[in-house]
Design a protein around this motif. Structure first.
Motif, PDB file in Angstrom:
ATOM      1  N   GLU A  60       0.809  -1.226   0.000  1.00 19.85           N
ATOM      2  CA  GLU A  60       0.000   0.000   0.000  1.00 19.85           C
ATOM      3  C   GLU A  60       0.840   1.273   0.000  1.00 19.85           C
ATOM      4  O   GLU A  60       0.298   2.367   0.014  1.00 19.85           O
ATOM      5  CB  GLU A  60      -0.929   0.008   1.212  1.00 19.85           C
ATOM      6  CG  GLU A  60      -1.961  -1.093   1.184  1.00 19.85           C
ATOM      7  CD  GLU A  60      -2.758  -1.155   2.477  1.00 19.85           C
ATOM      8  OE1 GLU A  60      -2.444  -0.416   3.431  1.00 19.85           O
ATOM      9  OE2 GLU A  60      -3.700  -1.959   2.528  1.00 19.85           O
ATOM     10  N   ILE A  61       2.147   1.124   0.005  1.00 23.34           N
ATOM     11  CA  ILE A  61       3.056   2.279  -0.001  1.00 23.34           C
ATOM     12  C   ILE A  61       3.784   2.282  -1.339  1.00 23.34           C
ATOM     13  O   ILE A  61       4.463   1.309  -1.680  1.00 23.34           O
ATOM     14  CB  ILE A  61       4.083   2.190   1.154  1.00 23.34           C
ATOM     15  CG1 ILE A  61       3.377   2.173   2.505  1.00 23.34           C
ATOM     16  CG2 ILE A  61       5.088   3.332   1.067  1.00 23.34           C
ATOM     17  CD1 ILE A  61       4.300   1.873   3.684  1.00 23.34           C
ATOM     18  N   ASN A  62       3.619   3.361  -2.112  1.00 24.04           N
ATOM     19  CA  ASN A  62       4.354   3.426  -3.373  1.00 24.04           C
ATOM     20  C   ASN A  62       5.518   4.405  -3.255  1.00 24.04           C
ATOM     21  O   ASN A  62       5.645   5.130  -2.272  1.00 24.04           O
ATOM     22  CB  ASN A  62       3.429   3.737  -4.557  1.00 24.04           C
ATOM     23  CG  ASN A  62       2.794   5.102  -4.487  1.00 24.04           C
ATOM     24  OD1 ASN A  62       3.431   6.090  -4.119  1.00 24.04           O
ATOM     25  ND2 ASN A  62       1.525   5.180  -4.859  1.00 24.04           N
ATOM     26  N   LEU A  63       6.366   4.403  -4.245  1.00 26.27           N
ATOM     27  CA  LEU A  63       7.563   5.234  -4.189  1.00 26.27           C
ATOM     28  C   LEU A  63       7.231   6.721  -4.213  1.00 26.27           C
ATOM     29  O   LEU A  63       7.959   7.525  -3.626  1.00 26.27           O
ATOM     30  CB  LEU A  63       8.505   4.874  -5.332  1.00 26.27           C
ATOM     31  CG  LEU A  63       9.062   3.447  -5.281  1.00 26.27           C
ATOM     32  CD1 LEU A  63      10.047   3.214  -6.410  1.00 26.27           C
ATOM     33  CD2 LEU A  63       9.697   3.150  -3.944  1.00 26.27           C
ATOM     34  N   THR A  64       6.125   7.086  -4.838  1.00 20.83           N
ATOM     35  CA  THR A  64       5.698   8.487  -4.812  1.00 20.83           C
ATOM     36  C   THR A  64       5.413   8.922  -3.381  1.00 20.83           C
ATOM     37  O   THR A  64       5.806  10.019  -2.978  1.00 20.83           O
ATOM     38  CB  THR A  64       4.453   8.700  -5.701  1.00 20.83           C
ATOM     39  OG1 THR A  64       4.795   8.379  -7.050  1.00 20.83           O
ATOM     40  CG2 THR A  64       3.959  10.130  -5.632  1.00 20.83           C
ATOM     41  N   ASP A  65       4.748   8.076  -2.600  1.00 18.52           N
ATOM     42  CA  ASP A  65       4.461   8.397  -1.196  1.00 18.52           C
ATOM     43  C   ASP A  65       5.752   8.718  -0.445  1.00 18.52           C
ATOM     44  O   ASP A  65       5.832   9.699   0.295  1.00 18.52           O
ATOM     45  CB  ASP A  65       3.783   7.214  -0.485  1.00 18.52           C
ATOM     46  CG  ASP A  65       2.428   6.848  -1.051  1.00 18.52           C
ATOM     47  OD1 ASP A  65       1.735   7.735  -1.589  1.00 18.52           O
ATOM     48  OD2 ASP A  65       2.059   5.657  -0.954  1.00 18.52           O
ATOM     49  N   LEU A 111       6.944   5.586 -10.580  1.00 17.23           N
ATOM     50  CA  LEU A 111       7.009   5.685  -9.116  1.00 17.23           C
ATOM     51  C   LEU A 111       5.674   5.393  -8.452  1.00 17.23           C
ATOM     52  O   LEU A 111       5.622   4.706  -7.432  1.00 17.23           O
ATOM     53  CB  LEU A 111       7.528   7.057  -8.710  1.00 17.23           C
ATOM     54  CG  LEU A 111       8.967   7.362  -9.139  1.00 17.23           C
ATOM     55  CD1 LEU A 111       9.348   8.782  -8.752  1.00 17.23           C
ATOM     56  CD2 LEU A 111       9.945   6.359  -8.566  1.00 17.23           C
ATOM     57  N   SER A 112       4.589   5.886  -9.017  1.00 15.48           N
ATOM     58  CA  SER A 112       3.278   5.615  -8.405  1.00 15.48           C
ATOM     59  C   SER A 112       2.839   4.175  -8.633  1.00 15.48           C
ATOM     60  O   SER A 112       2.052   3.630  -7.860  1.00 15.48           O
ATOM     61  CB  SER A 112       2.222   6.599  -8.929  1.00 15.48           C
ATOM     62  OG  SER A 112       1.984   6.385 -10.305  1.00 15.48           O
ATOM     63  N   GLY A 113       3.384   3.541  -9.678  1.00 18.53           N
ATOM     64  CA  GLY A 113       3.035   2.147  -9.961  1.00 18.53           C
ATOM     65  C   GLY A 113       3.968   1.139  -9.327  1.00 18.53           C
ATOM     66  O   GLY A 113       3.821  -0.058  -9.533  1.00 18.53           O
ATOM     67  N   THR A 114       4.939   1.613  -8.554  1.00 20.26           N
ATOM     68  CA  THR A 114       5.895   0.719  -7.897  1.00 20.26           C
ATOM     69  C   THR A 114       5.705   0.796  -6.393  1.00 20.26           C
ATOM     70  O   THR A 114       5.899   1.847  -5.792  1.00 20.26           O
ATOM     71  CB  THR A 114       7.345   1.109  -8.259  1.00 20.26           C
ATOM     72  OG1 THR A 114       7.496   1.102  -9.683  1.00 20.26           O
ATOM     73  CG2 THR A 114       8.341   0.143  -7.640  1.00 20.26           C
ATOM     74  N   SER A 115       5.312  -0.316  -5.814  1.00 26.28           N
ATOM     75  CA  SER A 115       5.095  -0.344  -4.366  1.00 26.28           C
ATOM     76  C   SER A 115       6.363  -0.775  -3.645  1.00 26.28           C
ATOM     77  O   SER A 115       7.286  -1.339  -4.254  1.00 26.28           O
ATOM     78  CB  SER A 115       3.959  -1.314  -4.020  1.00 26.28           C
ATOM     79  OG  SER A 115       4.389  -2.656  -4.188  1.00 26.28           O
ATOM     80  N   LEU A 116       6.378  -0.506  -2.373  1.00 23.07           N
ATOM     81  CA  LEU A 116       7.474  -0.964  -1.532  1.00 23.07           C
ATOM     82  C   LEU A 116       7.559  -2.497  -1.579  1.00 23.07           C
ATOM     83  O   LEU A 116       8.650  -3.066  -1.593  1.00 23.07           O
ATOM     84  CB  LEU A 116       7.281  -0.449  -0.104  1.00 23.07           C
ATOM     85  CG  LEU A 116       8.415  -0.650   0.876  1.00 23.07           C
ATOM     86  CD1 LEU A 116       9.730  -0.091   0.364  1.00 23.07           C
ATOM     87  CD2 LEU A 116       8.057  -0.008   2.211  1.00 23.07           C
ATOM     88  N   GLN A 117       6.414  -3.163  -1.658  1.00 24.27           N
ATOM     89  CA  GLN A 117       6.406  -4.621  -1.771  1.00 24.27           C
ATOM     90  C   GLN A 117       7.063  -5.072  -3.072  1.00 24.27           C
ATOM     91  O   GLN A 117       7.777  -6.077  -3.090  1.00 24.27           O
ATOM     92  CB  GLN A 117       4.983  -5.169  -1.686  1.00 24.27           C
ATOM     93  CG  GLN A 117       4.921  -6.686  -1.623  1.00 24.27           C
ATOM     94  CD  GLN A 117       5.625  -7.237  -0.388  1.00 24.27           C
ATOM     95  OE1 GLN A 117       5.347  -6.818   0.725  1.00 24.27           O
ATOM     96  NE2 GLN A 117       6.545  -8.170  -0.576  1.00 24.27           N
ATOM     97  N   ASP A 118       6.848  -4.315  -4.157  1.00 25.68           N
ATOM     98  CA  ASP A 118       7.525  -4.634  -5.418  1.00 25.68           C
ATOM     99  C   ASP A 118       9.042  -4.609  -5.224  1.00 25.68           C
ATOM    100  O   ASP A 118       9.754  -5.467  -5.743  1.00 25.68           O
ATOM    101  CB  ASP A 118       7.142  -3.630  -6.517  1.00 25.68           C
ATOM    102  CG  ASP A 118       5.688  -3.712  -6.922  1.00 25.68           C
ATOM    103  OD1 ASP A 118       5.075  -4.795  -6.807  1.00 25.68           O
ATOM    104  OD2 ASP A 118       5.145  -2.663  -7.368  1.00 25.68           O
ATOM    105  N   LEU A 119       9.528  -3.620  -4.470  1.00 27.13           N
ATOM    106  CA  LEU A 119      10.967  -3.532  -4.211  1.00 27.13           C
ATOM    107  C   LEU A 119      11.453  -4.697  -3.361  1.00 27.13           C
ATOM    108  O   LEU A 119      12.520  -5.265  -3.619  1.00 27.13           O
ATOM    109  CB  LEU A 119      11.318  -2.214  -3.528  1.00 27.13           C
ATOM    110  CG  LEU A 119      11.121  -0.940  -4.329  1.00 27.13           C
ATOM    111  CD1 LEU A 119      11.635   0.259  -3.535  1.00 27.13           C
ATOM    112  CD2 LEU A 119      11.791  -1.000  -5.676  1.00 27.13           C
TER     113      LEU A 119
END
Length: 149
Positions: A60-65, A111-119
């Motif tokens: 639920e946390i993306n890189l833009t956040d 950035l908005s399409g990449t979540s912390l979970q993706d990382l």
């Protein structure tokens, strides 16, 4: 954030632990954690069992956040776009502005399409498969700008 997401799933991680493992001076890290805590990206608890954990799930946390919290902007492209177009056609017909609007849109989408979970997931693949990530795009020196004094 990536460290907390990967190490703080079972119990909170301390700022001392993060600072030591990530090579960040602890006073500076505390400032970063305070910003992340203010926007509820991180939950910080004091005391002997205290530490830092994610404020919501990594998906639920993306890189833009994260960038907006820490930098107040996603990229410096906004600063470029705020500059007046100095070519004679004006801002409505400025090709430079058009290019940087495209850059901004692409960066925002990534950035908005990449979540912390993706990382977290990708980091595990990189480690498991021993993938080397280049330090740069590998432009040959001839393509680098030449600064004359």
């Amino acid at each position: 954030m990536l460290y907390v997401a990967t190490h703080g799933t079972k119990q909170p991680v301390t700022s001392h632990q993060i600072a030591r493992e990530q090579g960040i001076p602890e006073p500076y890290l505390r400032q970063i954690l305070a910003l992340l805590s203010k926007d509820r990206l991180i939950i910080s608890n004091r005391g002997p069992q205290g530490g830092h954990s994610l404020g919501r799930s990594a998906s639920e946390i993306n890189l833009t956040d994260i960038l907006m919290t820490l930098e107040g902007q996603v990229t410096s492209v906004d600063q470029i776009l705020a500059l007046p177009c100095s070519i004679q056609v004006g801002p409505q017909h400025c090709v430079i502005r058009e290019v940087f609007l495209g850059v901004k849109k692409a960066v925002d989408q990534i950035l908005s399409g990449t979540s912390l979970q993706d990382l977290v997931d990708r980091q595990q693949v990189i480690l498991d498969q021993d993938i080397s990530v280049p330090a740069d795009l590998g432009l040959p020196p001839s393509l680098l700008p030449v600064v004359k004094s």
